[in-house]
Enzyme design. Structure first.
Site, short mmCIF file in Angstrom:
data_model
loop_
_atom_site.label_atom_id
_atom_site.label_comp_id
_atom_site.label_asym_id
_atom_site.label_seq_id
_atom_site.Cartn_x
_atom_site.Cartn_y
_atom_site.Cartn_z
N ASP A 11 0.78 -1.25 0.00
CA ASP A 11 0.00 0.00 0.00
C ASP A 11 0.81 1.29 0.00
OD1 ASP A 11 -2.27 -1.50 -0.07
OD2 ASP A 11 -2.87 -1.13 1.99
N LYS A 68 -6.01 -5.35 -3.81
CA LYS A 68 -6.79 -5.90 -2.71
C LYS A 68 -7.91 -4.94 -2.34
CE LYS A 68 -3.87 -4.15 1.10
NZ LYS A 68 -4.84 -3.24 1.71
N CYS A 123 -2.76 -2.81 7.52
CA CYS A 123 -2.61 -3.65 6.32
C CYS A 123 -1.34 -4.49 6.35
CB CYS A 123 -2.67 -2.79 5.07
SG CYS A 123 -4.29 -2.02 4.83
#
Length: 213
Positions: free
Chosen positions: A28, A114, A147
């Site tokens: 991310d 995702k 995450c």
């Protein structure tokens, strides 16, 4: 760091990264979470760029695949699960979900999208890694306590050996960073640093658990 009575039962663990069995997972590092104009910017992302680039470059030199994880969400969902708890963010196919340019991600790298916190949850990441015969992972990115941690948990649950370089991750705050890395080191993987991971790729050095050692 001293260990609590429960966590002190951890087994000492050292990892030797094998380039034929290893992959780097970058979680991310997208514009939405790092760059001005993003909807949920984590301050201080700049401090991560140097360590992350060092690991990526060492991995590439060693022939280790680099996998970029993109948090990306579809519009017009009746109940987008992440948005139930968090500000709407990361609309797919927009600038927001692109990896920041600072890291030099390549189109011929592997990119995984995702829609939940974990990079493994209902994505093809596990299948992709199995097709590459990978069972060791170096995982880092943002944010450590959400995450990154969710991805590390799932990796451990399904059998991967996981290394997390602490200085290549950032959490939502110092307390969350310390707590998450402590839990990873005592229950889910090995917490190390960039210098050790680069040395492991370059010289085959063994990585020790910095927190639980």
């Amino acid at each position: 760091m001293s260990l609590d009575v429960f966590s002190a039962h951890v087994n000492e663990q050292q990892v030797t990264l094998d380039p034929t069995r290893c992959a780097v997972i970058v979680v991310d590092m997208i514009n939405e979470f790092c760059k001005p104009g993003g909807r949920m910017v984590l301050p201080g992302y700049e401090a991560l760029v140097g360590p992350q680039r060092a690991i990526v470059e060492a991995a590439r030199a060693a022939g280790v695949p680099v996998i970029w994880i993109h948090d990306a969400h579809r519009p017009n969902m009746r109940h987008e699960r992440e948005w139930a708890k968090r500000t709407e963010h990361g609309l797919e196919n927009t600038w927001a979900t692109e990896i920041i340019e600072d890291l030099g991600a390549r189109p011929d790298d592997i990119h995984v999208t995702k829609r939940r916190y974990s990079a493994f949850f209902q994505t093809d990441l596990d299948l992709t890694l199995k097709d590459m015969k990978v069972d060791q992972l170096v995982v880092f990115g943002v944010v450590t306590n959400i995450c990154v941690r969710s991805t590390v948990h799932d990796a451990f649950f399904i059998g991967y050996e996981v290394v997390v370089p602490a200085d290549a991750c950032a959490a939502t705050g110092p307390r969350e960073q310390e707590s998450s890395l402590y839990d990873i080191a005592t229950h889910f993987g090995v917490v190390s640093d960039t210098k050790s991971v680069v040395a492991a790729f370059n010289q085959g050095e063994t990585i020790s658990n910095l927190i639980a050692a």
